[in-house]
Design an enzyme around this catalytic site. Structure first.
Site, PDB file in Angstrom:
ATOM      1  CG  ASP A 381       7.174  -2.861   3.089  1.00 43.05           C
ATOM      2  OD1 ASP A 381       7.483  -2.254   2.050  1.00 43.05           O
ATOM      3  OD2 ASP A 381       6.011  -3.072   3.440  1.00 43.05           O
ATOM      4  CD  GLU A 509       3.138   2.681  -2.618  1.00 39.43           C
ATOM      5  OE1 GLU A 509       1.908   2.502  -2.510  1.00 39.43           O
ATOM      6  OE2 GLU A 509       3.979   1.970  -2.048  1.00 39.43           O
ATOM      7  CD  GLN A 622       5.397   4.743   1.685  1.00 43.72           C
ATOM      8  OE1 GLN A 622       4.294   4.234   1.604  1.00 43.72           O
ATOM      9  NE2 GLN A 622       6.501   4.034   1.595  1.00 43.72           N
TER      10      GLN A 622
END
Length: 835
Positions: A381, A509, A622
């Site tokens: 991130d 994921e 995501q």
């Protein structure tokens, strides 16, 4: 997407202030969230917004970046190469406590008669302040003012104060200032905090059952107390000390004492009406991976001595000066936006400073130093969402963050060897540089971390022009990551010669261990190209260093040429039937998850469905392909970007806080501008409105960095890849302007976007060239106004069922959409009809 109103805040309790977050009434209903919102930190040391009196609290917390305990990971079935050692950030001794008793009655906001209340942080001074007026049970009235500051200029220091003034009546007052080890999970009243039993949410930190902080030494003098500790297993050491100074015309006596795990400085004051009592507390924390506690004691003494010599005022002045410099380049001004937008923007940008300013070559944890969520680990991130903002506003801080990866290259080399690969493989989650992910499928298999790091390095190099850092420090990272890709992938000849990468997990994921993940392949290709390009540039511009590095890394021209060959042959999956990039080789063969009809009480999916259920469907945690479209935008046509976005958006859950920001950027680019605003608001209020229902675990730091990305990359439309610095604006319909600053090389550029124009000006440094929608402009000290005919294409939002549901794949199979278990649930929950 979590659709929220333009202003989801309670404006009676949290009034709008463009430069501060303000609370006008306390509440016990959202303690965890407000403790996060009112946290103060500097990237090294962080203190949650717990009240000075200690109660009521959801989760007491003081955290030091990188200070952790280790524990054995117990796998149900072991296998070679699994991560063996967990790493969890430690809640260090709490020095925030300044307990207040009046007539032997404790100040307790939840039960006391509070006649006025205000708590706030002004983002220009970085100090948590609180003022209240309390009517005691005996009918006496007093004013209490507290403050708490973690210093940006002195990373080990925090300054705390309390001022008490009797407004009506005299009273005996006691102030008990403490340093308390809370690591055993209890507060000082042996009550477990509200977050002690949270269930099986994998986003939350592990709860230790054994004692973590072992007292080593305690000491006190007339004005100072110091405690020392060592972690039970990781062997890290810590010392924390506090000095006190009281100013009052009232009579008082003072006591001080320390014992293992606790230190107390107690003032007993005979307070008379109108005579204030002011107590200053200076706190210093020092930590180490192995330096003895007695040496840390000396460091604490030196830190506290400086405060004693210089006074607290100097530190407050330095804090304001540091933040003035920070906002000079970090601020983004939005005009014409609805209530609360400007405040929320600055709160998010302030969190980046609190998470990174003094990380000083440590990583930037996913929650900064505001909570224990994700165990204090560093993820990819940072490189994708946080470092870009810092690169263009505070490049020195960005470089410090990148140096964490440079410094942990040896660990990454060992990890690659463990996974039978050449080069280096950086960990998916870590504190020490070693892999700490217990679930390899959604963790270690995210090999894309290598390419994400190189992307951040190259973005920094393009923005700063810093050849020294690129050649001397970062080049080995580029070489070893390129080696890993060249070794991980393989050549397949079937009509053509193609380079494949199998057995990896992309950012999404909810789909794991796949072949030819689009994001991974696109980013790996860029990694290989950039590594080869930097080495060839080094050969031409710094031949002596090039020869030295090639010798040190056993690198040959042939190997560099091999990277370029792998990049040229990289498989980039594309499906002609739907005109999109499949997320991986098998993704389109799965059925669609019907998110439109998935009940809200089944969100997020990871908490309500077994991973194997999720893995069988086309559903995303995501953005995956969409993120590749943004990070490597020059590799895709606008038509393909639009098709990919419209395919993946309806099956993206947004269960990850990382998703909204990139979906906002790409929605703006392809013309779904209403969706861009919806996603922006979701990210903007992620913590402020607790849209993901876990703000109590700490700030979503990547999302706060992404807010800057939404504004600058999404709405202003800035890109800076292998082409020139360019802009293609998308000013939101209801806004009148956006103004922000950028540092490009030695140039400080002002960018001002309005409805009909975008204006550029170099405030200092050299002139620069920029491109606006294909036209090149030279920017200097005088403003350059570029006319805009529009703000890009405008397309309606995607609101309906997925557009391909009911169509057929290339093999003729019908595409269906469903919610797993929905039929069974309907049968079980439907009531028996009654006449």
């Amino acid at each position: 997407m979590t659709r929220i109103g333009v202003d989801p805040m309670d404006r009676w309790r949290f009034p709008d202030d463009p430069w501060a977050i303000v609370e006008t009434a306390p509440s016990t209903s959202d303690l965890g969230t407000t403790e996060t919102l009112f946290s103060v930190g500097n990237g090294y040391l962080g203190m949650r917004g717990n009240p000075s009196e200690g109660r009521d609290s959801f989760s007491h917390g003081t955290y030091i970046n990188g200070f952790h305990e280790i524990w054995d990971i117990h796998h149900a079935e072991n296998a070679y190469g699994f991560a063996r050692t967990g790493q969890t950030i430690v809640n260090v001794p709490d020095a925030k406590l300044m307990k207040l008793y009046v007539d032997d009655e404790p100040l307790l906001l939840s039960v006391n008669e509070i006649q006025s209340y205000k708590r706030w942080i002004d983002f220009r001074e970085g100090v948590l302040r609180r003022e209240l007026v309390w009517r005691t049970p005996a009918g006496k009235l007093l004013r209490v003012a507290t403050s708490r500051m973690v210093s940006f200029t002195h990373r080990h220091m925090a300054l705390i104060s309390i001022e008490v003034t009797m407004l009506e009546g005299d009273a005996p007052i006691v102030v008990s200032s403490q340093i308390l080890n809370r690591q055993d999970g209890m507060d000082e009243y042996h009550v477990r905090p509200d977050d002690a039993e949270k269930g099986d949410d994998p986003r939350q930190a592990r709860k230790f059952t054994d004692k973590v902080l072992i007292p080593q030494k305690d000491w006190h003098s007339d004005k100072r107390m110091i405690l020392g500790f060592r972690t039970a297993r990781s062997g890290m050491t810590l010392a924390v000390g506090a000095d006190h100074e009281i100013t009052t015309d009232n009579e008082y006596v003072s006591l001080i004492d320390t014992e293992p795990g606790i230190g107390k400085r107690v003032y007993r004051i005979e307070a008379t009406q109108g005579r204030p009592i002011h107590i200053d507390k200076a706190v210093a924390y020092h930590t180490s991976r192995g330096v003895p506690v007695h040496e840390l004691f000396d460091r604490v003494r030196r830190s506290l001595d400086r405060v004693r010599e210089q006074g607290h005022g100097v530190y407050y002045d330095e804090q304001r000066a540091w933040l003035s410099d920070y906002w000079a380049t970090a601020d983004v001004e939005v005009e014409g936006a609805p209530t609360g937008i400007q405040q929320a923007v600055r709160w998010n940008l302030f969190q980046i400073a609190q998470a990174s300013a003094r990380a000083d070559q440590l990583g930037i944890p996913a929650k900064g130093v505001t909570g224990s969520g994700y165990e204090g680990h560093y993820f990819w991130d940072t490189e994708v969402y946080v470092i870009p903002m810092l690169t263009y506003t505070h490049p020195r801080i960005a470089e410090n963050a990148l140096r964490f990866r440079v410094n942990t290259l040896p660990q990454a080399r060992r990890r690659a060897e463990e996974l039978s690969e050449r080069g280096a493989l950086f960990p998916w989650r870590t504190i020490t540089g070693e892999e700490a992910s217990a679930y390899y499928a959604a963790g270690t298999a995210q090999y894309h971390i290598n390419a994400d790091i190189v992307h951040a390095i190259m973005n920094h190099a393009r923005a700063t022009g810093d050849k020294t850092f690129l050649f001397r420090d970062a080049a080995p990272v580029l070489v070893e990551t390129a080696r890993m890709w060249a070794d991980l992938g393989f050549w397949r000849i079937n009509g053509g010669r193609e380079f494949h990468i199998h057995g990896v997990t992309g950012p999404d994921e909810y789909t794991t261990v796949v072949n030819n993940n689009l994001y991974t392949n696109v980013m790996a290709r860029a990694n290989l190209i950039d590594a080869a390009g930097v080495m060839r540039r080094m050969r031409d511009e710094d031949p002596l260093w090039y020869e030295h590095l090639c010798s040190e890394l056993d690198l040959s021209e042939d190997e560099v040429g091999g990277w370029e060959e792998c990049a040229a042959g990289m498989v980039i999956p594309f499906d002609d039937t739907f005109g999109i990039h499949p997320q991986d080789d098998q993704f389109l063969s799965r059925e669609l998850w019907d998110l439109k009809n998935t009940p809200d009480d089944k969100r997020p999916l990871l908490l309500h469905y077994h991973p194997l259920v999720i893995y069988r469907f086309q559903v995303l945690k995501q953005a995956d392909v969409v993120l590749a479209l943004f990070l490597q935008g020059d590799q895709f046509t606008q038509a393909v970007k639009l098709a990919d976005f419209e395919y993946y958006d309806p099956i993206t859950t947004g269960d990850s806080s990382l998703s909204a920001v990139v979906q906002s950027v790409m929605a703006a680019e392809v013309g779904h501008q209403e969706m861009a605003m919806d996603y922006f608001l979701d990210a903007l209020f992620c913590d402020l409105a607790d849209t993901h229902h876990n703000a109590s675990d700490g700030v979503h730091v990547a999302s706060t960095g992404g807010v800057w990305g939404c504004l600058v990359h999404g709405f202003v439309g800035m890109r800076n890849d292998r082409e020139n610095l360019r802009f293609d604006p998308r000013l939101p319909a209801q806004w009148t302007s956006i103004k922000h600053h950028m540092l490009i090389g030695d140039s400080h550029m002002l960018v001002y976007l309005e409805r009909d124009t975008i204006t550029f000006q170099i405030l200092s440094g050299h002139d620069r060239d920029v491109t606006v929608r294909g036209e090149l402009y030279h920017i200097g000290a005088e403003p350059v106004r570029v006319p805009l005919s529009d703000q890009g294409p405008l397309r309606p939002s995607l609101r309906a069922t997925h557009p391909i549901s009911g169509l057929r794949r290339a093999d003729g199979s019908l595409i269906t959409a469903e919610v797993p278990g929905s039929i069974a649930e309907t049968i079980v929950s439907s009531p028996i009809p009654r006449d």
